[in-house]
Design an enzyme around this catalytic site. Structure first.
Site, PDB file in Angstrom:
ATOM      1  N   LYS A 104       0.949  -1.171   0.003  1.00 47.87           N
ATOM      2  CA  LYS A 104      -0.016  -0.023   0.041  1.00 47.87           C
ATOM      3  C   LYS A 104       0.831   1.147   0.019  1.00 47.87           C
ATOM      4  O   LYS A 104       2.146   1.215   0.531  1.00 47.87           O
ATOM      5  CB  LYS A 104      -0.986  -0.073   1.272  1.00 47.87           C
ATOM      6  CG  LYS A 104      -2.135   0.658   1.088  1.00 47.87           C
ATOM      7  CD  LYS A 104      -3.196  -0.043   0.451  1.00 47.87           C
ATOM      8  CE  LYS A 104      -4.340   1.055  -0.076  1.00 47.87           C
ATOM      9  NZ  LYS A 104      -5.540  -0.101  -0.157  1.00 47.87           N
TER      10      LYS A 104
HETATM   11  P1  NAD Z   1     -13.170   7.534  -3.137  1.00 47.22           P
HETATM   12  O1  NAD Z   1     -12.293   8.752  -2.871  1.00 47.22           O
HETATM   13  O2  NAD Z   1     -13.654   7.498  -4.610  1.00 47.22           O
HETATM   14  O3  NAD Z   1     -14.733   7.978  -2.180  1.00 47.22           O
HETATM   15  C1  NAD Z   1     -14.463   8.069  -0.933  1.00 47.22           C
HETATM   16  C2  NAD Z   1     -15.703   8.404  -0.567  1.00 47.22           C
HETATM   17  O4  NAD Z   1     -15.913   8.357   1.044  1.00 47.22           O
HETATM   18  C3  NAD Z   1     -16.439   9.990  -1.082  1.00 47.22           C
HETATM   19  O5  NAD Z   1     -17.858   9.822  -1.342  1.00 47.22           O
HETATM   20  C4  NAD Z   1     -16.048  10.692   0.187  1.00 47.22           C
HETATM   21  O6  NAD Z   1     -16.956  11.846   0.415  1.00 47.22           O
HETATM   22  C5  NAD Z   1     -16.489   9.585   1.359  1.00 47.22           C
HETATM   23  N1  NAD Z   1     -16.051  10.123   2.656  1.00 47.22           N
HETATM   24  C6  NAD Z   1     -14.672  10.487   3.113  1.00 47.22           C
HETATM   25  N2  NAD Z   1     -14.769  10.861   4.343  1.00 47.22           N
HETATM   26  C7  NAD Z   1     -15.848  10.660   4.863  1.00 47.22           C
HETATM   27  C8  NAD Z   1     -16.543  10.944   6.052  1.00 47.22           C
HETATM   28  N3  NAD Z   1     -15.989  11.435   7.055  1.00 47.22           N
HETATM   29  N4  NAD Z   1     -17.894  10.479   6.263  1.00 47.22           N
HETATM   30  C9  NAD Z   1     -18.545  10.091   5.269  1.00 47.22           C
HETATM   31  N5  NAD Z   1     -18.044   9.927   3.981  1.00 47.22           N
HETATM   32  C10 NAD Z   1     -16.775  10.081   3.792  1.00 47.22           C
HETATM   33  O7  NAD Z   1     -12.574   6.058  -2.684  1.00 47.22           O
HETATM   34  P2  NAD Z   1     -13.072   4.792  -2.862  1.00 47.22           P
HETATM   35  O8  NAD Z   1     -12.026   4.242  -3.893  1.00 47.22           O
HETATM   36  O9  NAD Z   1     -14.579   4.436  -3.139  1.00 47.22           O
HETATM   37  O10 NAD Z   1     -12.568   3.931  -1.584  1.00 47.22           O
HETATM   38  C11 NAD Z   1     -13.688   3.983  -0.485  1.00 47.22           C
HETATM   39  C12 NAD Z   1     -12.983   2.882   0.471  1.00 47.22           C
HETATM   40  O11 NAD Z   1     -12.946   1.529  -0.108  1.00 47.22           O
HETATM   41  C13 NAD Z   1     -11.609   3.008   1.019  1.00 47.22           C
HETATM   42  O12 NAD Z   1     -11.620   2.440   2.394  1.00 47.22           O
HETATM   43  C14 NAD Z   1     -10.770   1.886   0.135  1.00 47.22           C
HETATM   44  O13 NAD Z   1      -9.447   1.975   0.766  1.00 47.22           O
HETATM   45  C15 NAD Z   1     -11.611   1.035  -0.315  1.00 47.22           C
HETATM   46  N6  NAD Z   1     -11.446   0.272  -1.359  1.00 47.22           N
HETATM   47  C16 NAD Z   1     -11.336   0.841  -2.545  1.00 47.22           C
HETATM   48  C17 NAD Z   1     -10.941   0.189  -3.619  1.00 47.22           C
HETATM   49  C18 NAD Z   1     -11.079   0.597  -5.084  1.00 47.22           C
HETATM   50  O14 NAD Z   1     -11.189  -0.198  -6.196  1.00 47.22           O
HETATM   51  N7  NAD Z   1     -11.391   1.788  -5.018  1.00 47.22           N
HETATM   52  C19 NAD Z   1     -10.751  -1.155  -3.491  1.00 47.22           C
HETATM   53  C20 NAD Z   1     -10.710  -1.780  -2.237  1.00 47.22           C
HETATM   54  C21 NAD Z   1     -11.148  -0.932  -1.167  1.00 47.22           C
END
Ligand code: NAD
Length: 410
Positions: A104
Site C-alpha cells: 500500500k
Molecule cells: P473515493 O475517494 O472514490 O470515495 C471516498 C468516499 O468516501 C467519498 O464519497 C467521500 O466523500 C467519502 N467520505 C470521506 N470521508 C468521509 C466521512 N468522514 N464521512 C462520510 N463519507 C466520507 O474512494 P474509494 O475508492 O471509493 O474508496 C472507499 C473505500 O474503499 C476506502 O476504504 C478504500 O480503501 C476502499 N477500497 C477501494 C477500492 C477501489 O477499487 N477503489 C478497492 C478496495 C477497497
C-alpha cells in the site's frame, strides 16, 4: 483507522493464527512488512512557492506474487496506516487466490486543496521517489481513496521515462490507456456479489432488502447503482459533505448523475440527516464504503442492521467487532468484501502482459467466478473452525501465505 491501525489488523491476524495453531515465529514473519519507503516530495506550487509533502510505500509480503496495493491521497496517510493497509492487501489477494502479495502507499495531502497541475506534479515527484521499488513483476500500485485513472496514467507515464513502456506497472488505468473494461465498477460489483452470496445462505435476496451506504465515491456509488439495478432498496447514502435518508428508497440514478457533475452530494436535494447518524439508520445491510474506524466502541451498540459489509478497508475496530458479534450482527470482512477491485486489477495486468484486451462480459464472468468461489472457501473454513467470517477469511489467507513462504524457503 486510529493510531494503532496496524496493531488492529494484527489483532484480527492473531485470532486466526490461533485457529491455525501457528507458532510465534511463524506469526512474526507473516506479520512483519518486507520493505518500507518514505519519500519527501517537494513541488513548485502554482503561486510560485514550494510545497513539501511526504509519501509512503509499504511492501508487506510477496510470497504468492508481486506486491500489489493502492495509493491513497489523504491527510491521514502515515506509516502506521500504510502498514495496516499493506498487510490487509496480503490477506486479501490470498483469500481470493490471485497471484499477488500485498502493498500500500500514499501521500499525506488533501488533494482537494491542490490544482490539477499541482496534483500531476506531486504524482510525478512521488513516482520519481518510488520508481525503483515498483514494476510489473515487482510491485503494482492502483487507485484508492482520492486517486483515480488519471493519477495512474501519470504514474505509468513517469515510470516509462525510467524503465520504458510497461503499462502493467499500475492498474486502474483509464480504459483508453491500457485499463480494463469493468475495473472502475469492480469493487462495488464485488461487494454486491459478496452480499448476494451471504443473503443466499439466509434464503434472502438483494431485492426486498434495504441498504445504507456510507461513502459515495468509486466503491459506494457503484455498489449503490448495482444494488438499485438488482431491485434492492437503498434508503440512505452519504459522503463527507452530506447524508440523505428516504425510507421509501432514494433515487440512486439522480444521485449518480448529480455526483458525476458536482463530485459530491453537497447540493443534492432530499431529506438530510447528520453524518454521524447515517450508520445508525435501520436497515438489513449496512455498507461502510468510505474510511477506516467508522464503526467503533462508541456506536457499535447502536447500529440497527443485521449485516455489516466492509466495502471500505478497516471500517470496524476490533472492539466494535466484538460488540457486533455479541449482538449477532454478521460482518463480511474487508479482505473479502472489497476484493473485487484487486481481482479486476489482476485481469487488467494479465491483459497488459498479453496485450490482449478482454470484453466487459468476460471480466464480469471471471470476477463472479472468483468472488463466489472465495465465499464458498470462507464458508467452509467457518464451519471447520466454528468461527466468524473474518477469522475464517484470515485463516484461509494466512494458511496460503504460510504455505507459499515455506515452499519457497527462507
Ligand atoms: P473515493 O475517494 O472514490 O470515495 C471516498 C468516499 O468516501 C467519498 O464519497 C467521500 O466523500 C467519502 N467520505 C470521506 N470521508 C468521509 C466521512 N468522514 N464521512 C462520510 N463519507 C466520507 O474512494 P474509494 O475508492 O471509493 O474508496 C472507499 C473505500 O474503499 C476506502 O476504504 C478504500 O480503501 C476502499 N477500497 C477501494 C477500492 C477501489 O477499487 N477503489 C478497492 C478496495 C477497497
Amino acid at each position: 483507522m486510529a493510531t494503532g491501525a496496524f496493531e488492529n489488523v494484527n489483532r484480527y491476524f492473531d485470532t486466526a493464527a490461533k485457529l491455525l495453531g501457528l507458532t510465534e515465529a511463524e506469526s512474526r514473519y507473516l506479520r512483519t512488512p518486507a520493505r518500507e519507503l518514505k519519500v519527501e516530495c517537494n513541488i513548485r506550487m502554482d503561486d510560485g512557492t514550494v510545497g513539501t509533502f511526504v509519501g509512503f510505500r509499504v511492501q508487506h509480503d510477496n510470497a504468492r506474487g508481486p506486491y500489489k496495493g493502492g495509493l491513497r491521497y489523504h491527510p491521514t496517510v502515515d506509516l502506521d496506516h500504510t502498514q495496516a493497509l499493506a498487510s490487509l492487501m496480503t490477506w486479501k489477494t490470498a483469500v481470493v487466490d490471485i497471484p499477488y502479495g500485498g502493498a500500500k502507499g500514499g501521500i499525506a495531502v488533501d488533494p482537494n486543496a491542490l490544482s490539477k497541475l499541482e496534483l500531476e506534479r506531486l504524482t510525478r515527484k512521488f513516482t520519481q521517489g518510488i520508481h525503483e521499488m515498483i514494476g510489473d513483476t515487482v510491485d503494482i500500485p492502483a487507485p484508492d481513496v482520492n486517486t483515480n485513472g488519471q493519477v495512474m496514467a501519470w504514474i505509468m507515464d513517469e515510470y516509462a521515462k525510467f524503465h520504458g513502456f510497461r503499462p502493467g506497472v499500475v492498474t486502474g488505468k483509464p480504459v483508453e490507456l491500457f485499463g480494463s473494461e469493468g475495473r472502475s465498477e469492480a469493487t462495488g460489483r464485488g461487494v454486491v456479489i459478496a452480499i448476494e452470496e451471504y443473503l443466499a445462505t439466509k434464503g434472502k435476496k438483494v431485492s426486498g432488502s434495504t441498504f445504507v451506504i456510507q461513502g459515495f465515491g468509486n466503491v459506494g456509488s457503484h455498489a449503490a447503482r448495482i444494488l438499485d439495478e438488482k431491485g434492492g432498496k437503498v434508503i440512505a447514502i452519504g459522503d463527507h459533505t452530506k447524508s440523505l435518508h428516504d425510507p421509501n428508497g432514494l433515487d440512486i440514478s439522480a444521485a449518480l448523475a448529480h455526483v458525476a457533475e458536482h463530485r459530491t452530494l453537497e447540493q443534492f436535494d432530499g431529506k438530510t440527516l447528520p453524518n454521524d447518524e447515517l450508520l445508525l439508520v435501520e436497515c438489513d445491510v449496512l455498507i461502510p464504503a468510505a474510511l477506516g474506524d467508522v464503526i467503533h466502541e462508541g456506536n457499535a451498540k447502536d447500529l440497527r442492521t443485521t449485516l455489516v459489509v466492509e466495502a471500505a478497508n478497516g471500517p470496524t475496530t476490533p472492539e466494535a467487532d466484538e460488540i457486533l458479534h455479541g449482538r449477532d450482527i454478521d460482518v463480511i470482512p474487508d479482505i473479502y468484501a472489497n476484493a473485487g477491485g484487486v481481482t479486476v486489477s489482476y485481469f487488467e495486468w494479465a491483459q497488459n502482459i498479453q496485450q490482449f484486451p478482454w470484453s466487459y462480459e468476460r471480466v464480469r464472468t471471471e470476477l463472479e467466478n472468483i468472488m463466489r468461489k472465495a465465499f464458498k472457501t470462507i464458508h467452509e473454513a467457518q464451519q471447520q473452525h466454528s468461527c466468524h467470517m473474518r477469522a475464517a477469511a484470515f485463516a484461509v489467507a494466512i494458511d496460503r501465505v504460510r504455505a507459499a513462504s515455506e515452499m519457497r524457503g527462507f
